[in-house]
Scaffold this motif. Structure first.
Motif, PDB file in Angstrom:
ATOM      1  N   ALA A  85      53.126  44.976  41.957  1.00 23.30           N
ATOM      2  CA  ALA A  85      53.642  44.619  40.630  1.00 23.30           C
ATOM      3  C   ALA A  85      55.120  44.935  40.502  1.00 23.30           C
ATOM      4  CB  ALA A  85      52.845  45.368  39.556  1.00 23.30           C
ATOM      5  N   GLY A  86      55.627  45.799  41.406  1.00 20.83           N
ATOM      6  CA  GLY A  86      57.055  46.119  41.397  1.00 20.83           C
ATOM      7  C   GLY A  86      57.903  44.941  41.868  1.00 20.83           C
ATOM      8  N   HIS A  87      57.273  43.936  42.470  1.00 19.01           N
ATOM      9  CA  HIS A  87      58.011  42.738  42.909  1.00 19.01           C
ATOM     10  C   HIS A  87      58.077  41.762  41.739  1.00 19.01           C
ATOM     11  CE1 HIS A  87      58.158  43.418  47.372  1.00 19.01           C
ATOM     12  NE2 HIS A  87      57.348  44.379  46.962  1.00 19.01           N
ATOM     13  N   SER A  88      59.265  41.287  41.448  1.00 20.10           N
ATOM     14  CA  SER A  88      59.425  40.459  40.246  1.00 20.10           C
ATOM     15  C   SER A  88      58.640  39.156  40.341  1.00 20.10           C
ATOM     16  CB  SER A  88      60.901  40.170  39.989  1.00 20.10           C
ATOM     17  OG  SER A  88      61.428  39.555  41.142  1.00 20.10           O
ATOM     18  N   SER A  89      58.290  38.753  41.569  1.00 15.80           N
ATOM     19  CA  SER A  89      57.590  37.482  41.718  1.00 15.80           C
ATOM     20  C   SER A  89      56.077  37.628  41.555  1.00 15.80           C
ATOM     21  CB  SER A  89      57.873  36.901  43.111  1.00 15.80           C
ATOM     22  OG  SER A  89      57.433  37.815  44.091  1.00 15.80           O
ATOM     23  N   VAL A  90      55.613  38.840  41.252  1.00 13.72           N
ATOM     24  CA  VAL A  90      54.158  39.083  41.264  1.00 13.72           C
ATOM     25  C   VAL A  90      53.647  39.554  39.902  1.00 13.72           C
ATOM     26  CG1 VAL A  90      52.313  40.486  42.298  1.00 13.72           C
ATOM     27  CG2 VAL A  90      54.211  39.719  43.719  1.00 13.72           C
ATOM     28  N   ARG A  91      52.541  38.972  39.484  1.00 13.35           N
ATOM     29  CA  ARG A  91      51.730  39.535  38.407  1.00 13.35           C
ATOM     30  C   ARG A  91      50.511  40.155  39.090  1.00 13.35           C
ATOM     31  NH1 ARG A  91      49.963  38.480  32.896  1.00 13.35           N
ATOM     32  NH2 ARG A  91      47.819  39.233  32.758  1.00 13.35           N
ATOM     33  N   CYS A  92      50.201  41.397  38.768  1.00 11.25           N
ATOM     34  CA  CYS A  92      49.104  42.050  39.471  1.00 11.25           C
ATOM     35  C   CYS A  92      48.050  42.552  38.499  1.00 11.25           C
ATOM     36  CB  CYS A  92      49.652  43.210  40.300  1.00 11.25           C
ATOM     37  SG  CYS A  92      48.486  43.747  41.526  1.00 11.25           S
ATOM     38  N   THR A  93      46.794  42.254  38.806  1.00  9.73           N
ATOM     39  CA  THR A  93      45.680  42.715  37.972  1.00  9.73           C
ATOM     40  C   THR A  93      44.758  43.570  38.830  1.00  9.73           C
ATOM     41  OG1 THR A  93      45.762  40.672  36.677  1.00  9.73           O
ATOM     42  CG2 THR A  93      43.727  41.960  36.549  1.00  9.73           C
ATOM     43  N   LEU A  94      44.421  44.742  38.321  1.00 10.75           N
ATOM     44  CA  LEU A  94      43.460  45.603  39.002  1.00 10.75           C
ATOM     45  C   LEU A  94      42.113  45.444  38.308  1.00 10.75           C
ATOM     46  CD1 LEU A  94      43.476  48.125  41.158  1.00 10.75           C
ATOM     47  CD2 LEU A  94      43.129  49.463  39.081  1.00 10.75           C
ATOM     48  N   ALA A  95      41.090  45.067  39.074  1.00 12.01           N
ATOM     49  CA  ALA A  95      39.757  44.891  38.466  1.00 12.01           C
ATOM     50  C   ALA A  95      38.916  46.128  38.755  1.00 12.01           C
ATOM     51  CB  ALA A  95      39.085  43.649  39.036  1.00 12.01           C
ATOM     52  N   SER A 114      53.057  48.232  34.958  1.00 17.46           N
ATOM     53  CA  SER A 114      53.067  46.779  34.987  1.00 17.46           C
ATOM     54  C   SER A 114      51.780  46.195  35.564  1.00 17.46           C
ATOM     55  CB  SER A 114      54.266  46.306  35.796  1.00 17.46           C
ATOM     56  OG  SER A 114      54.332  47.078  36.967  1.00 17.46           O
ATOM     57  N   VAL A 115      50.824  47.054  35.912  1.00 14.34           N
ATOM     58  CA  VAL A 115      49.553  46.551  36.451  1.00 14.34           C
ATOM     59  C   VAL A 115      48.595  46.260  35.291  1.00 14.34           C
ATOM     60  CG1 VAL A 115      47.542  47.111  37.878  1.00 14.34           C
ATOM     61  CG2 VAL A 115      49.821  47.865  38.589  1.00 14.34           C
ATOM     62  N   HIS A 116      48.065  45.058  35.261  1.00 13.04           N
ATOM     63  CA  HIS A 116      47.092  44.694  34.228  1.00 13.04           C
ATOM     64  C   HIS A 116      45.713  45.175  34.677  1.00 13.04           C
ATOM     65  CE1 HIS A 116      49.956  42.015  32.182  1.00 13.04           C
ATOM     66  NE2 HIS A 116      50.457  41.936  33.398  1.00 13.04           N
ATOM     67  N   ILE A 117      44.877  45.521  33.714  1.00 13.26           N
ATOM     68  CA  ILE A 117      43.523  45.982  34.055  1.00 13.26           C
ATOM     69  C   ILE A 117      42.511  44.946  33.585  1.00 13.26           C
ATOM     70  CG2 ILE A 117      41.769  47.778  33.669  1.00 13.26           C
ATOM     71  CD1 ILE A 117      44.082  48.862  35.293  1.00 13.26           C
ATOM     72  N   ALA A 118      41.568  44.612  34.476  1.00 10.58           N
ATOM     73  CA  ALA A 118      40.460  43.728  34.093  1.00 10.58           C
ATOM     74  C   ALA A 118      39.166  44.435  34.497  1.00 10.58           C
ATOM     75  CB  ALA A 118      40.580  42.392  34.822  1.00 10.58           C
ATOM     76  N   VAL A 119      38.042  43.977  33.947  1.00  8.82           N
ATOM     77  CA  VAL A 119      36.782  44.658  34.286  1.00  8.82           C
ATOM     78  C   VAL A 119      35.776  43.679  34.895  1.00  8.82           C
ATOM     79  CG1 VAL A 119      36.938  46.530  32.594  1.00  8.82           C
ATOM     80  CG2 VAL A 119      35.900  44.365  31.927  1.00  8.82           C
ATOM     81  N   PHE A 120      34.907  44.251  35.732  1.00 11.38           N
ATOM     82  CA  PHE A 120      33.772  43.484  36.238  1.00 11.38           C
ATOM     83  C   PHE A 120      32.557  44.408  36.225  1.00 11.38           C
ATOM     84  CE2 PHE A 120      32.920  45.009  40.626  1.00 11.38           C
ATOM     85  CZ  PHE A 120      34.052  45.787  40.861  1.00 11.38           C
ATOM     86  N   SER A 121      31.393  43.829  36.441  1.00  7.41           N
ATOM     87  CA  SER A 121      30.170  44.624  36.362  1.00  7.41           C
ATOM     88  C   SER A 121      29.625  44.938  37.754  1.00  7.41           C
ATOM     89  CB  SER A 121      29.103  43.861  35.575  1.00  7.41           C
ATOM     90  OG  SER A 121      27.905  44.609  35.609  1.00  7.41           O
ATOM     91  N   ASP A 122      29.223  46.194  37.936  1.00  8.71           N
ATOM     92  CA  ASP A 122      28.552  46.584  39.178  1.00  8.71           C
ATOM     93  C   ASP A 122      27.045  46.732  38.961  1.00  8.71           C
ATOM     94  OD1 ASP A 122      28.508  48.807  37.592  1.00  8.71           O
ATOM     95  OD2 ASP A 122      29.416  50.172  39.052  1.00  8.71           O
ATOM     96  N   GLY A 123      26.575  46.268  37.782  1.00  7.30           N
ATOM     97  CA  GLY A 123      25.145  46.396  37.487  1.00  7.30           C
ATOM     98  C   GLY A 123      24.789  47.779  36.970  1.00  7.30           C
ATOM     99  N   CYS A 124      25.785  48.648  36.810  1.00  7.84           N
ATOM    100  CA  CYS A 124      25.547  50.011  36.297  1.00  7.84           C
ATOM    101  C   CYS A 124      26.590  50.303  35.227  1.00  7.84           C
ATOM    102  CB  CYS A 124      25.689  51.043  37.414  1.00  7.84           C
ATOM    103  SG  CYS A 124      24.502  50.895  38.719  1.00  7.84           S
ATOM    104  N   ASP A 125      26.744  49.375  34.287  1.00  9.49           N
ATOM    105  CA  ASP A 125      27.843  49.484  33.311  1.00  9.49           C
ATOM    106  C   ASP A 125      27.818  50.787  32.523  1.00  9.49           C
ATOM    107  OD1 ASP A 125      28.500  47.016  34.170  1.00  9.49           O
ATOM    108  OD2 ASP A 125      27.800  45.937  32.381  1.00  9.49           O
ATOM    109  N   ASP A 126      26.606  51.245  32.173  1.00  8.98           N
ATOM    110  CA  ASP A 126      26.522  52.417  31.293  1.00  8.98           C
ATOM    111  C   ASP A 126      26.428  53.733  32.045  1.00  8.98           C
ATOM    112  OD1 ASP A 126      26.554  50.728  29.135  1.00  8.98           O
ATOM    113  OD2 ASP A 126      24.366  50.450  29.204  1.00  8.98           O
ATOM    114  N   VAL A 127      25.893  53.684  33.252  1.00 10.30           N
ATOM    115  CA  VAL A 127      25.601  54.959  33.926  1.00 10.30           C
ATOM    116  C   VAL A 127      26.480  55.216  35.151  1.00 10.30           C
ATOM    117  CG1 VAL A 127      23.226  55.136  33.133  1.00 10.30           C
ATOM    118  CG2 VAL A 127      23.700  53.869  35.233  1.00 10.30           C
ATOM    119  N   GLY A 128      27.093  54.174  35.698  1.00 10.01           N
ATOM    120  CA  GLY A 128      27.921  54.356  36.892  1.00 10.01           C
ATOM    121  C   GLY A 128      27.079  54.734  38.095  1.00 10.01           C
TER     122      GLY A 128
END
Ligand code: UDP
Length: 462
Positions: free
Chosen positions: A33-43, A59-73
């Motif tokens: 994300a430190g490179h001006s040519s990049v948008r970076c998202t961490l899922a 500058s890192v954007h955060i997105a979420v996904f499911s591992d099937g254990c959303d509530d308990v990890g």
């Protein structure tokens, strides 16, 4: 549809959801994300997003996904073991697919996916969306070389009982059985772990890039072998440059912590101690020591009679000897979690007693801190071997016949590193490695060149 006119390359970074994997991939995302040519998202998984409350992700954007254990990890289904891997592998691909689709719908299609090699299914998902793929290996090159040989049958299947064939390519050091990753030698493996490790190499022959969190000077022969085997390139250490400069940053929470760090208390305590006087002790985010081993560490630390900072995770505190917290008052600070990069960058730290998880080891080396190695499992014995005999930045505590590292041995090793004849040598060497680490990540350094090369393959997305 939002009005979105971003012409940058959009890269999605996908870590396996444990602290030791989120950290290097998040730091790598920051580098990108430190490179001006990049948008970076961490899922990250929903569970990580809700329990870690990612802060200061810059500058890192955060997105979420499911591992099937959303509530308990993972801990809710028995930890990082077979049953959790099954859920993750069942729910993850569809959820990441959905995430890529919605990024496209929002007008910011993902052009590249950097996926943790623990999640090899991500390659197929990325391909379906026309994205380029990079697998990110979170262990040392040496360990990746060992697993590559194991997978190819050049090392007999686990449990390995005999010395390794001496002519193994890419491994300059002769490794004893006690230096091998435990998953190669243990008779009773927890279910699913060896498969998880071996599956890291599935699809590496078709992926566009293979990236490793190490730097070339640290393991040149091992890195060369991985380049010849998989086209792999070193891109580490993926630490923010402020730490590589050994300057303490002002933004205290520049991590995604699954436990809450005692940042201010720890810093105030460290500030009150002279340079190179403190023993920092941590066994990472997963290792669970026996009560006996905890007692040996506690009594060893007490006998050393030096100030110590010890990270004992909440779940582990019941294993401390009953009166230890009182006894150690005034001498040591025990915290459930800290911001380790900040601690290692603090001038008061004299040595790091560590389980030799790869992140901890690389962070210590890159911060110029000598090591007392107390490996627990997985790749940690191999890292400890390199710490002592290859990089020569510390010593490994020898276990007794029952595998316990005794208080006397812990004391001898800490004294060797903090006050013995070799003290200066360990410190000088650690500082030399930290300079090399910084050089690798600086403009024109080996890792910087590899990262630029990786980015250049994307061309311009208009
Ligand atoms: N860590 C931290 N605070 C702590 C202990 C650990 O921030 O109190 C971080 C450490 O900096 C490293 C990670 O947690 O990045 C642990 O990863 P490692 O590979 O060393 O060990 P693991 O937890 O995977 O066994």
């Amino acid at each position: 549809m939002v009005n979105y006119s971003d012409h940058r390359i959009h890269i999605l970074v996908l870590p396996y959801p444990s602290q030791g994997h989120i950290n290097p991939l998040f730091q790598f995302a920051k580098v990108l994300a430190g490179h001006s040519s990049v948008r970076c998202t961490l899922a990250v998984t929903r569970f990580v997003a809700s329990s870690a409350r990612p802060a200061a992700t810059g500058s890192v954007h955060i997105a979420v996904f499911s591992d099937g254990c959303d509530d308990v990890g993972p801990d809710g289904v028995g930890g990082h073991r077979g049953p959790y891997f099954e859920r993750l592998n069942a729910a993850g691909p569809g959820s990441v697919d959905q995430l890529l689709r919605s990024e496209s719908e929002l007008g910011r299609p993902v052009h590249g996916v950097v996926y943790d090699a623990f999640l090899p299914w991500a390659q197929g998902v990325a391909r379906r969306h026309g994205a380029a793929c990079a697998a990110f290996l979170t262990q040392t090159c040496a360990v990746d070389v060992l697993y590559t040989h194991l997978r190819a049958g050049r090392i007999p299947p686990p449990p390995v009982r005999e010395e390794l064939p001496p002519e193994l390519d890419g491994l300059p050091s002769q490794l004893e059985l006690t230096d091998l990753p435990t998953f190669m030698v243990d008779k009773n493996l927890p279910p699913g772990l060896l498969e998880l490790l071996m599956n890291q190499f599935v699809g590496l022959d078709t992926v566009d890039h293979v990236l490793v969190n190490s730097f070339y000077d640290l393991e040149p022969q091992e890195a060369d072998y991985l380049t010849s085997a998989w086209g792999a390139k070193t891109v580490g250490p993926t630490m923010p440059s402020v730490y590589l400069d050994n300057r303490l940053p002002n933004d205290a929470s520049c991590g995604i912590h699954l436990h809450t760090p005692k940042t201010f208390e720890t810093k105030a305590w460290l500030d009150a101690h002279p340079s190179l006087s403190v023993v920092y002790v941590s066994f990472g985010s997963i290792a669970s020591l026996s009560s006996k081993q905890m007692t040996e560490v506690a009594e060893g630390l007490y006998n050393i009679d030096k100030p110590f900072l010890w990270v004992v995770r909440a779940k582990e505190t019941s294993k401390l000897p009953a009166t230890f917290a009182d006894k150690a008052k005034g001498r040591g600070l025990i915290v459930p979690w800290c911001s380790q990069l900040e601690v290692l960058a603090h001038p008061s730290i004299g040595c790091f007693v560590t389980h030799c998880g790869w992140n901890s080891t690389l962070e210590a080396i890159s911060s110029g801190v000598p090591i007392v190695a107390m490996p627990h499992w997985s790749d940690q014995p191999t890292n400890a071997k390199y710490v002592q005999d290859v990089w020569r930045v510390g010593v490994r505590v020898p276990p007794d016949s029952q595998g316990v590292m005794r208080r006397e041995e812990i004391e001898v090793c800490v004294r060797q590193v903090m006050e013995g004849e070799l003290r200066e040598e360990f410190k000088i060497r650690a500082l030399e490695w930290s300079k090399k680490a910084k050089k690798a990540m600086s403009k024109g350094g080996s890792s910087d060149i590899n990262i630029s090369d990786f980015l250049s393959k994307f061309g311009h997305h208009k």
